[in-house]
Design a protein around this motif. Sequence first.
Motif, short mmCIF file in Angstrom:
data_model
loop_
_atom_site.label_atom_id
_atom_site.label_comp_id
_atom_site.label_asym_id
_atom_site.label_seq_id
_atom_site.Cartn_x
_atom_site.Cartn_y
_atom_site.Cartn_z
N ASP A 285 21.44 -28.43 51.84
CA ASP A 285 20.42 -28.41 52.90
C ASP A 285 21.05 -28.06 54.25
N TYR A 286 22.32 -28.42 54.41
CA TYR A 286 23.01 -28.17 55.68
C TYR A 286 23.84 -26.90 55.64
N TYR A 287 23.98 -26.30 54.47
CA TYR A 287 24.73 -25.06 54.35
C TYR A 287 23.82 -23.84 54.43
N ASN A 288 22.53 -24.03 54.15
CA ASN A 288 21.56 -22.93 54.19
C ASN A 288 20.80 -22.95 55.51
N ARG A 289 20.06 -21.88 55.77
CA ARG A 289 19.26 -21.80 56.98
C ARG A 289 18.16 -22.85 56.95
N TRP A 290 17.71 -23.23 58.14
CA TRP A 290 16.78 -24.35 58.26
C TRP A 290 15.43 -24.07 57.63
N GLU A 291 14.99 -22.80 57.59
CA GLU A 291 13.67 -22.50 57.03
C GLU A 291 13.63 -22.81 55.53
N ILE A 292 14.63 -22.32 54.79
CA ILE A 292 14.63 -22.55 53.34
C ILE A 292 14.92 -24.01 53.03
N ALA A 293 15.77 -24.66 53.84
CA ALA A 293 16.06 -26.08 53.63
C ALA A 293 14.80 -26.92 53.83
N SER A 294 13.98 -26.57 54.83
CA SER A 294 12.73 -27.30 55.07
C SER A 294 11.74 -27.08 53.94
N LEU A 295 11.63 -25.84 53.45
CA LEU A 295 10.73 -25.56 52.34
C LEU A 295 11.11 -26.37 51.10
N GLU A 296 12.40 -26.40 50.81
CA GLU A 296 12.86 -27.14 49.62
C GLU A 296 12.61 -28.64 49.77
N ARG A 297 12.75 -29.15 50.98
CA ARG A 297 12.47 -30.58 51.16
C ARG A 297 10.99 -30.89 50.97
N TRP A 298 10.13 -30.02 51.47
CA TRP A 298 8.69 -30.21 51.24
C TRP A 298 8.40 -30.23 49.76
N LEU A 299 9.03 -29.32 49.01
CA LEU A 299 8.82 -29.29 47.56
C LEU A 299 9.27 -30.60 46.91
N ARG A 300 10.39 -31.15 47.38
CA ARG A 300 10.89 -32.40 46.79
C ARG A 300 9.97 -33.58 47.12
N TYR A 301 9.45 -33.62 48.33
CA TYR A 301 8.51 -34.69 48.68
C TYR A 301 7.24 -34.60 47.83
N ILE A 302 6.73 -33.39 47.68
CA ILE A 302 5.53 -33.21 46.84
C ILE A 302 5.84 -33.57 45.40
N ALA A 303 7.02 -33.16 44.93
CA ALA A 303 7.41 -33.47 43.55
C ALA A 303 7.53 -34.97 43.33
N SER A 304 8.08 -35.71 44.31
CA SER A 304 8.21 -37.16 44.16
C SER A 304 6.84 -37.83 44.07
N PHE A 305 5.86 -37.29 44.79
CA PHE A 305 4.51 -37.85 44.74
C PHE A 305 3.87 -37.61 43.37
N PHE A 306 3.93 -36.37 42.89
CA PHE A 306 3.28 -36.05 41.62
C PHE A 306 4.03 -36.63 40.41
N ALA A 307 5.36 -36.81 40.52
CA ALA A 307 6.11 -37.42 39.42
C ALA A 307 5.64 -38.85 39.17
N MET A 308 5.08 -39.49 40.18
CA MET A 308 4.62 -40.86 40.06
C MET A 308 3.13 -40.95 39.74
N THR A 309 2.32 -40.02 40.23
CA THR A 309 0.86 -40.20 40.22
C THR A 309 0.08 -39.23 39.34
N LEU A 310 0.66 -38.10 38.95
CA LEU A 310 -0.14 -37.06 38.29
C LEU A 310 -0.82 -37.51 37.00
N PRO A 311 -0.14 -38.18 36.05
CA PRO A 311 -0.86 -38.63 34.85
C PRO A 311 -2.01 -39.59 35.18
N GLY A 312 -1.79 -40.48 36.15
CA GLY A 312 -2.87 -41.38 36.56
C GLY A 312 -4.03 -40.63 37.18
N MET A 313 -3.75 -39.63 38.01
CA MET A 313 -4.80 -38.85 38.63
C MET A 313 -5.62 -38.09 37.58
#
Length: 504
Positions: A285-313
Amino acid sequence: MFQKNKGSGKSEQQVSSSLAENKAAFQQIFSDCADIKMRDMFVGDQQQIACMAAYIEVTGGSAMFEKSLVGRLLNDLCRCGRQEVYRRLEQNALGLSDVTPYTSIMDAAIGMLTGDIILFVDGYDKALKIPDKGYPGTGVKDTSSEKVIRGSNEGFTESIKANTALIRKRIRSPKVKIREKILGVRSRTNVDLIYMEDLICPQVLEEIERRLEQFEIDGILDSGIVEQLSEENWYSPFPQFQTTLRPDRAAMAVLEGRIVLLSDNSPVALILPTDYNSFLKTSDDYYNRWEIASLERWLRYIASFFAMTLPGMYLVVSNFHTQILPTTLLLSFAAAREGVPFPGVVEILLMEVSFELLREAGIRMPGNLGSTIGIVGGLIIGQAAVEANLVSPIVVIVVAFTALCSFAIPNEEFATAFRLLKFFFIAMCAWLGFFGFLVGMLTVLIHLSHLTSFGIPYLMPFVAADLHEYQDERDSMVRLPLFALKRRPIYTRRGARIRYRRKK
């Protein structure tokens, strides 16, 4: 210290000037130990002084004394008179590194079990620990997990000395301190606390030392044992120590004012304090440019939410609130479930348990066979279950996407918390529908809001951000450019949080 011997209360036997007494004491301590070797020799210009080298068989050999430090010492002593031998031993005239004198027989025995050589000399009332090649171990190698696209591929080894050296290689500052502890009444495992002297909060160091001293246990065989015995909220599925196999990640933590805990015989380092946001960061995250690092973090936050809730939803919309689905999608769901004899919750549990079994089997299988089992087994079981009308195709998609989300979480221990909570949400949603989903989310959020790691709120910087003037929000879900990250995180002591300034 807490791991001291609590025997009969008798004083420990001291090293004698008589070699025969010392040898008898060592033979008594290590009776029935076929791997302990005691080699008799003579030194002095006329071979008039007897001595004995005690060592573990695997740490020495027949050629050991010709090439090692102890060989240099013995060769030098063979050219000296009696009094000169004792003088050189007392003064360490050769200047050998890390030669430790012992006055206690038990201390000498424990010193030998670190993989070094213990030398007894007749007429000299101390035992000398002389460093040798030590126990066999694996060298520095690539990390098996925490893969990065850009950055170092070095990983920690099972040798605590090599691991501390890997961190020092990255931070060449005398401010880096390494405090050593001995844990385990019987294993006597070395545990190192690594930190930057002028950056850490002294209260955090005192707290971790207090926790390490509040328990006794036979052996510490991995850093995971230290983690479980030291964490405050043992009932929480969320880890309060961050784990890493990467020296560069540990070095980053030290520069942030955090403490890295290393345990001998374990390639996994513990980082403390930690928070929710830290688990979703990666080194690159600190070796790449801030735009791609931010996109990847958003994906991880979304992934953490769905990894917990998607089957229940899925259960919520398919069993309780079908009216929120478009008509065409609802008809597609109904057609897919035609002929399936089980209710939705049984379908979900059947596929989730099957996938967890495949994951476990893939981990335990050797080498490349493990990944093959996971991929082929998942395809075959999923396809066979659909063709047999045991589950609907949409359930297979939901379970597969949930697994994909859990794999996107960079820390395995952190991902495990979401795997466990997934079943909690399945139960709540199957029981109460959307109301159960809300109760589940509220329960998790209340728990996280009460959780702390060595005094740091677990949801930092989303709560209590004002404690650090909202600076930590610059490195959370969005990572701003490096020149905008002028302050170290809240883990650092006050007055030492500036890490970047532009030169005039």
